[in-house]
Design a protein around this motif. Structure first.
Motif, PDB file in Angstrom:
ATOM      1  N   ASP A  17       3.415  18.385  -0.706  1.00  0.00           N
ATOM      2  CA  ASP A  17       4.266  17.556  -1.551  1.00  0.00           C
ATOM      3  C   ASP A  17       3.562  17.256  -2.865  1.00  0.00           C
ATOM      4  N   PHE A  18       4.351  17.238  -3.933  1.00  0.00           N
ATOM      5  CA  PHE A  18       3.853  16.878  -5.255  1.00  0.00           C
ATOM      6  C   PHE A  18       4.758  15.767  -5.781  1.00  0.00           C
ATOM      7  N   ASN A  19       4.218  14.555  -5.822  1.00  0.00           N
ATOM      8  CA  ASN A  19       4.965  13.421  -6.363  1.00  0.00           C
ATOM      9  C   ASN A  19       4.527  13.209  -7.807  1.00  0.00           C
ATOM     10  N   PRO A  20       5.430  13.449  -8.786  1.00  0.00           N
ATOM     11  CA  PRO A  20       5.042  13.332 -10.199  1.00  0.00           C
ATOM     12  C   PRO A  20       5.094  11.891 -10.688  1.00  0.00           C
ATOM     13  N   ARG A  21       4.456  11.024  -9.945  1.00  0.00           N
ATOM     14  CA  ARG A  21       4.417   9.580 -10.241  1.00  0.00           C
ATOM     15  C   ARG A  21       3.350   8.952  -9.361  1.00  0.00           C
ATOM     16  N   MET A  22       3.144   7.638  -9.501  1.00  0.00           N
ATOM     17  CA  MET A  22       2.144   6.966  -8.678  1.00  0.00           C
ATOM     18  C   MET A  22       2.549   7.009  -7.211  1.00  0.00           C
ATOM     19  N   GLY A  23       1.549   7.124  -6.333  1.00  0.00           N
ATOM     20  CA  GLY A  23       1.797   7.015  -4.911  1.00  0.00           C
ATOM     21  C   GLY A  23       1.670   5.574  -4.470  1.00  0.00           C
TER      22      GLY A  23
ATOM     23  N   VAL B  87       9.338   0.701 -12.865  1.00  0.00           N
ATOM     24  CA  VAL B  87      10.689   1.272 -12.873  1.00  0.00           C
ATOM     25  C   VAL B  87      10.979   1.872 -11.509  1.00  0.00           C
ATOM     26  N   LYS B  88      12.021   1.368 -10.858  1.00  0.00           N
ATOM     27  CA  LYS B  88      12.406   1.899  -9.555  1.00  0.00           C
ATOM     28  C   LYS B  88      13.917   1.947  -9.458  1.00  0.00           C
ATOM     29  N   PHE B  89      14.428   3.014  -8.867  1.00  0.00           N
ATOM     30  CA  PHE B  89      15.855   3.174  -8.632  1.00  0.00           C
ATOM     31  C   PHE B  89      16.072   3.347  -7.131  1.00  0.00           C
ATOM     32  N   GLY B  90      16.948   2.542  -6.546  1.00  0.00           N
ATOM     33  CA  GLY B  90      17.192   2.622  -5.115  1.00  0.00           C
ATOM     34  C   GLY B  90      16.861   1.307  -4.434  1.00  0.00           C
ATOM     35  N   ASP B  91      17.301   1.192  -3.208  1.00  0.00           N
ATOM     36  CA  ASP B  91      17.167  -0.048  -2.451  1.00  0.00           C
ATOM     37  C   ASP B  91      16.014   0.066  -1.463  1.00  0.00           C
ATOM     38  N   TYR B  92      14.822  -0.286  -1.900  1.00  0.00           N
ATOM     39  CA  TYR B  92      13.652  -0.316  -1.012  1.00  0.00           C
ATOM     40  C   TYR B  92      12.743  -1.466  -1.460  1.00  0.00           C
ATOM     41  N   PRO B  93      13.155  -2.701  -1.151  1.00  0.00           N
ATOM     42  CA  PRO B  93      12.448  -3.883  -1.672  1.00  0.00           C
ATOM     43  C   PRO B  93      11.020  -4.041  -1.174  1.00  0.00           C
ATOM     44  N   LEU B  94      10.699  -3.531   0.016  1.00  0.00           N
ATOM     45  CA  LEU B  94       9.336  -3.690   0.545  1.00  0.00           C
ATOM     46  C   LEU B  94       8.472  -2.510   0.104  1.00  0.00           C
ATOM     47  N   HIS B  95       8.180  -2.476  -1.185  1.00  0.00           N
ATOM     48  CA  HIS B  95       7.393  -1.374  -1.747  1.00  0.00           C
ATOM     49  C   HIS B  95       6.040  -1.902  -2.206  1.00  0.00           C
ATOM     50  N   HIS B  96       5.010  -1.604  -1.426  1.00  0.00           N
ATOM     51  CA  HIS B  96       3.688  -2.136  -1.727  1.00  0.00           C
ATOM     52  C   HIS B  96       3.062  -1.484  -2.952  1.00  0.00           C
ATOM     53  N   GLY B  97       3.480  -0.271  -3.292  1.00  0.00           N
ATOM     54  CA  GLY B  97       2.926   0.382  -4.475  1.00  0.00           C
ATOM     55  C   GLY B  97       3.252  -0.367  -5.749  1.00  0.00           C
ATOM     56  N   GLY B  98       4.495  -0.838  -5.873  1.00  0.00           N
ATOM     57  CA  GLY B  98       4.869  -1.612  -7.049  1.00  0.00           C
ATOM     58  C   GLY B  98       4.078  -2.898  -7.165  1.00  0.00           C
ATOM     59  N   VAL B  99       3.870  -3.572  -6.030  1.00  0.00           N
ATOM     60  CA  VAL B  99       3.057  -4.787  -6.024  1.00  0.00           C
ATOM     61  C   VAL B  99       1.630  -4.461  -6.455  1.00  0.00           C
ATOM     62  N   GLY B 100       1.105  -3.341  -5.963  1.00  0.00           N
ATOM     63  CA  GLY B 100      -0.248  -2.943  -6.338  1.00  0.00           C
ATOM     64  C   GLY B 100      -0.391  -2.699  -7.826  1.00  0.00           C
ATOM     65  N   ALA B 101       0.623  -2.068  -8.444  1.00  0.00           N
ATOM     66  CA  ALA B 101       0.567  -1.800  -9.882  1.00  0.00           C
ATOM     67  C   ALA B 101       0.649  -3.089 -10.687  1.00  0.00           C
ATOM     68  N   ILE B 102       1.489  -4.019 -10.247  1.00  0.00           N
ATOM     69  CA  ILE B 102       1.588  -5.322 -10.922  1.00  0.00           C
ATOM     70  C   ILE B 102       0.246  -6.039 -10.888  1.00  0.00           C
ATOM     71  N   ARG B 103      -0.402  -6.027  -9.732  1.00  0.00           N
ATOM     72  CA  ARG B 103      -1.702  -6.684  -9.617  1.00  0.00           C
ATOM     73  C   ARG B 103      -2.777  -5.951 -10.422  1.00  0.00           C
ATOM     74  N   SER B 104      -2.765  -4.622 -10.380  1.00  0.00           N
ATOM     75  CA  SER B 104      -3.809  -3.837 -11.028  1.00  0.00           C
ATOM     76  C   SER B 104      -3.889  -4.131 -12.519  1.00  0.00           C
ATOM     77  N   LEU B 105      -2.744  -4.114 -13.202  1.00  0.00           N
ATOM     78  CA  LEU B 105      -2.734  -4.388 -14.635  1.00  0.00           C
ATOM     79  C   LEU B 105      -2.683  -5.887 -14.926  1.00  0.00           C
ATOM     80  N   GLY B 106      -1.939  -6.630 -14.102  1.00  0.00           N
ATOM     81  CA  GLY B 106      -1.800  -8.064 -14.347  1.00  0.00           C
ATOM     82  C   GLY B 106      -3.113  -8.806 -14.256  1.00  0.00           C
ATOM     83  N   ARG B 107      -3.997  -8.409 -13.371  1.00  0.00           N
ATOM     84  CA  ARG B 107      -5.298  -9.071 -13.235  1.00  0.00           C
ATOM     85  C   ARG B 107      -6.160  -8.909 -14.481  1.00  0.00           C
TER      86      ARG B 107
END
Length: 422
Positions: free
Chosen positions: A303-309, A21-41
């Motif tokens: 900084d405290f990010n209440p989500r994945m980095g 889940v992402k809101f905003g225009d930042y298509p080059l986000h490696h964290g999202g790709v990492g999460a897809i691979r982490s669970l998808g594998r």
């Protein structure tokens, strides 16, 4: 290009999908790709909200479907909630939500009642993620619970800024008070280092009647070390996965996202984070930035990010657990295997680490505690079993990305020193 170094097999519930889940225009986000691979594998069906069909996340071989939904993060809350529910209906079964930005994390927390039944997510006090993502809210929580943080002021008018400037010890740092809100015209771009009273007053003239900034003590990099903590906490605020590491380089230099980092064991820092999370009653994935101030020997929470980095794939334990896998296991009622973190692992974000390396070499800055030789390297984009995100990143990055990289560097340069006082 490592996949997983799990020494024992992980059995995730493959009937429960994951949704980025992402809101905003930042298509080059490696964290999202990492999460897809982490669970998808591991066989978990993965879905993602994307800006278009040609983002790196959208083309991953581990993604079952991309839901194209361009947003800015500033839409009406009702629209975002209804849109998210619509995505859930199209998936057809409850999915584990993986927010990649503060806007998404805050929305999920504040609308748990509407989202329950359609999605799985950690339960947390509705207002807590918004408060943690706010610079002022985080500072107040640190003071309340005795967690060190840089001295800070929150001026409400230009007059209060003048009073602060007359007494402050420069340099100082200015940040947007509500960092998780994407504004059309933020007061400052990123972390802004201001060297003089005149520089502060000059900048403040453009901040309007309600400045919306935090003015913070500057921790000089020659006397400090940048540390990160990633963890997942269960419903009782107990850590089921806890990791610590050192940020070696960032982009823009010393003021931006992680470009290069190492896993380094730090029990003192892990204990500090665990105690703070228990005190505030948080549940879910966290990404903390702290600076160790060698002048007084304390770790200060920045900084405290209440989500994945975005760099969460730096961290994995000897059982193959990262924070996203821990969350999926816990929310689906499965045990999270324990294990020591794999110390010495390195993480590199290919498209920003080279310019960061050149900038750091020019400054002469080196990071203490970084191992001479990494025990393994995780690349943000390039993976042997999933090449398309890397090449898609290159295609989108080379021309507009180079311009964006320069803009980040320019903003970062201007952000560290007030105009006219470089």
């Amino acid at each position: 290009m490592a996949k997983s170094s799990a020494s024992v097999p992980l059995y995730l519930d493959r009937e429960v999908p994951g949704l980025i889940v992402k809101f905003g225009d930042y298509p080059l986000h490696h964290g999202g790709v990492g999460a897809i691979r982490s669970l998808g594998r591991l066989g978990v069906p993965m879905y993602a909200i994307t800006e278009d069909r040609y983002t790196p996340a959208a083309v991953s071989r581990h993604l079952r479907r991309a839901f194209v939904w361009p947003t800015t993060g500033t839409e009406r809350t009702e629209r975002l909630v209804e849109g998210l529910l619509g995505v859930g209906r199209r998936i057809g079964r409850p999915a584990v939500l993986v927010p990649t930005d503060e806007e998404a994390a805050v929305l999920i927390a504040e609308h748990q009642a509407e989202l329950t039944g359609n999605f799985l997510f950690p339960r947390v006090a509705a207002g807590l993620p918004r408060r943690l993502a706010s610079k002022q809210g985080l500072h107040e929580l640190c003071v309340e619970h005795g967690v060190p943080s840089p001295a800070a002021a929150f001026p409400e008018s230009y007059g209060e800024i003048e009073d602060f400037a007359a007494k402050a010890r420069f340099p100082i740092v200015a940040k947007n008070r509500e960092a998780f809100v994407r504004r059309a015209r933020p007061a400052v771009h990123g972390t802004t280092r201001i060297t003089t009273q005149e520089g502060l007053l000059r900048l403040a003239r453009d901040w309007g009647e309600r400045p919306g900034v935090i003015l913070q003590e500057y921790l000089p990099r020659e006397d400090a070390e940048d540390w990160i903590v990633h963890a997942y906490f269960d419903a009782d605020s107990a850590p089921l996965a806890m990791f610590t590491g050192v940020k070696v380089r960032s982009w823009p230099p010393h003021a931006g996202m992680t470009a290069n980092a190492y896993v380094v064991d730090n029990p003192e820092l892990a204990d500090l984070a665990a105690r703070f999370i228990k005190q505030i009653g948080f549940s879910g994935v966290i990404d903390l930035d702290l600076r160790f101030d060698r002048r007084d020997g304390r770790y200060k929470l920045l900084d405290f990010n209440p989500r994945m980095g975005a760099q969460f794939r730096l961290f994995e334990n000897e059982s193959g657990i990262d924070v996203i896998r821990a969350m999926h296991l816990d929310l689906t009622g499965r045990a999270v295997p324990e294990g020591e973190q794999l110390a010495g692992r390195r993480y590199i974000v290919e498209n920003i680490d080279l310019p960061a390396l050149l900038a750091y070499r020019r400054s002469g800055y080196t990071t203490p505690h970084a191992p001479d030789r990494p025990s393994g390297t995780e690349l943000a984009w390039l993976a042997a079993d999933d090449l398309r995100p890397f090449f898609t990143m290159l295609a989108r990055f080379v021309r507009p990305g180079a311009k964006h990289l320069y803009q980040l560097w320019r903003d970062g340069r201007g952000a560290r020193v007030a105009p006219g006082h470089r």
